[in-house]
Design an enzyme around this catalytic site. Structure first.
Site, short mmCIF file in Angstrom:
data_model
loop_
_atom_site.label_atom_id
_atom_site.label_comp_id
_atom_site.label_asym_id
_atom_site.label_seq_id
_atom_site.Cartn_x
_atom_site.Cartn_y
_atom_site.Cartn_z
N CYS A 15 -99.40 -17.89 -32.24
CA CYS A 15 -97.89 -17.85 -31.60
C CYS A 15 -97.60 -17.08 -32.87
O CYS A 15 -98.10 -16.60 -33.85
CB CYS A 15 -97.06 -18.78 -31.16
SG CYS A 15 -97.66 -19.44 -30.05
N GLY A 41 -99.85 -12.67 -30.44
CA GLY A 41 -99.85 -13.36 -29.00
C GLY A 41 -99.22 -12.23 -27.70
O GLY A 41 -98.36 -11.63 -27.76
N ASN A 116 -94.27 -21.70 -33.94
CA ASN A 116 -95.70 -21.38 -33.96
C ASN A 116 -96.23 -22.62 -34.76
O ASN A 116 -96.54 -23.62 -35.55
CB ASN A 116 -96.36 -20.35 -34.52
CG ASN A 116 -97.33 -19.63 -35.78
OD1 ASN A 116 -97.34 -19.49 -36.65
ND2 ASN A 116 -98.48 -19.82 -34.42
N GLY A 117 -97.16 -23.20 -34.37
CA GLY A 117 -98.91 -23.89 -35.15
C GLY A 117 -98.87 -23.90 -33.82
O GLY A 117 -98.79 -24.94 -32.54
N TYR A 257 -108.17 -12.94 -40.90
CA TYR A 257 -108.52 -12.20 -39.25
C TYR A 257 -107.27 -12.12 -39.20
O TYR A 257 -106.58 -10.79 -37.98
CB TYR A 257 -109.20 -13.13 -38.72
CG TYR A 257 -109.16 -12.59 -37.18
CD1 TYR A 257 -109.86 -11.87 -36.52
CD2 TYR A 257 -108.21 -13.84 -35.92
CE1 TYR A 257 -109.21 -10.99 -35.11
CE2 TYR A 257 -108.07 -13.53 -34.67
CZ TYR A 257 -108.45 -11.98 -34.17
OH TYR A 257 -108.56 -11.78 -33.18
P1 AMP Z 1 -117.63 -14.35 -32.19
O1 AMP Z 1 -118.61 -14.71 -33.04
O2 AMP Z 1 -118.68 -13.02 -30.91
O3 AMP Z 1 -116.97 -15.29 -31.38
O4 AMP Z 1 -116.15 -13.27 -32.34
C1 AMP Z 1 -115.95 -13.16 -33.35
C2 AMP Z 1 -114.59 -11.83 -33.76
O5 AMP Z 1 -113.87 -12.58 -33.13
C3 AMP Z 1 -114.60 -11.04 -34.87
O6 AMP Z 1 -114.90 -10.40 -34.99
C4 AMP Z 1 -113.31 -11.83 -35.71
O7 AMP Z 1 -112.54 -10.47 -36.05
C5 AMP Z 1 -112.90 -11.94 -33.65
N1 AMP Z 1 -111.86 -13.56 -34.02
C6 AMP Z 1 -112.35 -14.58 -35.31
N2 AMP Z 1 -110.86 -15.14 -34.80
C7 AMP Z 1 -110.76 -14.97 -34.24
C8 AMP Z 1 -109.47 -15.83 -33.07
N3 AMP Z 1 -108.65 -16.89 -33.06
N4 AMP Z 1 -109.27 -15.62 -32.07
C9 AMP Z 1 -109.83 -13.55 -31.40
N5 AMP Z 1 -110.55 -13.07 -32.15
C10 AMP Z 1 -111.05 -13.92 -33.28
#
Ligand code: AMP
Ligand code: SF4
Length: 463
Positions: A15, A41, A116-117, A257
């Protein structure tokens, strides 16, 4: 991690929050701030505004900020003080009753709350409250915090009740409360999630990320400290502590990220951090290749760093269709696979017959990387060396980043070599944890998802 009692899908919400005090047409400013927090979000959002009549008006709904708040809706939310929230989608928490801000009526009046959290001892506290006859409207543990504040609220004011509530809860919270026309903003004692305060015209603004302060036109003043409660009212900013033992456990994934590259987290710019991880990745893993390609968007800064350090040209080998939602919102694996192809296209003329270094910020489930490597090979890439600008993600997060249960994390059950084979790369390398800290220019971060060393107790979950 052995048999978990709590379903991670129930627990996890990603969030963003904000608050404004003492600024005319606060809802218009908040709209700009919420849009700047949209990456935190996309499932739902809301605003609670304290009107000139001191009444709280709340508008919230499922969807993007611009859909929930068409221009004309903002004029139905008059007032100079407000709080707002954006929420990330997870599979099991889609109900409208979970959309924030919450409005709670207590002995001391009605107040609004957004968070958030993730609270790690939520189940324990909820069970004991329910035993004493308390009813909850939502499945969100954020409501629990609001409930505790409401229980303690009395004529002594809100500071004491917010501090008492914060003291009962363990885990991650960056929280905003709007009560009696005053704005309260509070961070957990570990400091997992960011929260900053800025000056905005005659008043103030707080936001999860400094990019939202900028979007609202606020001038950054400072970060709210771990364990601090800030009260913003007619006397300006007052500071209280709910914990004397603040930690320095900012979530590493915020840097890696989650946060926007134009945000500064506790004094460190996110783009600059990512670029440093790219440089360090080259120092740790110098791989010969023709070009460096970053997975858009979150890995472009790290790719830039690798390219600069290595002298290997940075190329745009992949294009992202920004109008397709993030793959993580697709609950079923098959849809997620399809999602990557809809979201990402290779530029054939760039990658054809090239040996390339592909930089991504993380591998969580492995699906995205596998798909991207395949896309690049189909487009004629000769070699694909995958370099990850963070350590191996192997432990689930309990503090508000939704990456799934440990059985969904490829790093929890596979060696680097096995992951490399699964994603179909020619080689795979990760950044070390030491380099991650070096890039953040600090000595501590939460790195539990890489190391398994959680800064809090885990209550319901077995370690
Ligand atoms: P995967 O290895 O298919 O799970 O996807 C990895 C990708 O998801 C990477 O390119 C990250 O940029 C992205 N990513 C990392 N953490 C998250 C997250 N919490 N929510 C959505 N995407 C994420
Ligand atoms: Fe962030 Fe990982 Fe810690 Fe969760 S466990 S707060 S994702 S660093």
């Amino acid at each position: 991690m052995k048999g978990q009692r709590i379903s991670l899908d129930e627990l996890h919400e990603e969030c963003g929050v904000l608050g404004i005090y003492g600024v005319e047409d606060a809802s218009h400013r908040a709209f700009l701030g919420l849009e700047a927090l949209q990456h935190r979000g996309q499932q739902a959002c809301g605003l609670a505004v304290c009107g000139p009549d001191r009444r709280l008006r709340i508008r919230k709904g499922a969807g993007l900020v611009r859909d929930v708040f068409p221009e004309e809706s903002l004029s139905t939310l008059p007032g100079d003080t407000c709080i707002g929230h954006v929420r990330y989608p997870t599979t099991a928490v889609g109900g409208r009753e979970n959309i924030q801000p919450f409005s709670i009526t207590s002995k001391a009046g009605t107040f609004a709350y957004a968070h958030n959290g993730n609270i790690v001892n939520a189940d324990e506290i909820k069970a004991s409250l329910e035993e004493h006859g308390h009813l909850f409207q939502s499945t969100s543990d954020s409501e629990l915090f609001a409930h505790l504040i409401g229980m303690g609220a009395n004529a002594d004011g809100w500071v004491r009740s917010i501090i008492a509530a914060a003291n009962q809860l363990d885990g991650a919270f960056s929280t905003v409360v709007l009560a009696g026309g005053i704005l309260y903003a509070c961070r957990d004692k570990y400091g997992f999630r960011p929260l900053s305060v800025g000056r905005l015209e005659g008043g103030y603004a707080v936001a999860s990320e400094t990019c939202a302060l900028n979007a609202m036109g606020a001038e950054f003043l400072r970060d709210i400290e771990p364990g601090e409660l800030v009260v913003i009212g007619p006397d300006g900013i007052q500071s209280y502590r709910h914990s004397q033992h603040p930690g320095r456990y900012m979530c590493a994934m915020e840097f890696i990220y989650f946060a926007r590259p134009d945000s500064d987290i506790e004094g460190c710019n996110v783009h600059a951090f990512r670029k440093r991880t790219g440089r360090l990745l080259f120092e740790e893993h110098p791989v010969p290749a023709d070009i460096v390609v970053g997975v858009p968007d979150s890995s472009l800064s790290a790719a830039m760093g690798y390219s600069e350090a290595s002298g290997i040209p940075l190329e745009r080998g992949l294009l992202k269709n920004i109008y397709v939602a993030r793959t993580f919102i697709q609950p079923a694996q098959s849809l997620r696979d399809l999602g990557v192809r809809m979201k990402m296209s290779p530029i054939r003329s760039v990658v054809e017959s090239k040996s390339l270094i592909l930089i991504d910020d993380s591998i969580v489930r492995g699906t995205t990387s596998r798909q991207i490597v395949r896309l690049l090979r189909d487009a004629g890439a000769r070699e694909v060396h995958m370099l990850i600008a963070s350590p191996k993600y192997a432990w689930p997060c309990f503090y508000g980043i939704d990456t799934g249960t440990s059985d969904q994390l490829i790093g929890a059950s596979h060696t680097e070599q096995e992951i490399c084979e699964f994603i179909g790369a020619d080689s795979l390398h990760y950044l070390s944890e030491q380099a991650l800290l070096q890039a953040s220019c600090r000595t501590t971060l939460c790195t539990a998802c890489f190391s398994g060393h959680y800064p809090t107790a885990l209550y319901g979950a077995d370690e």
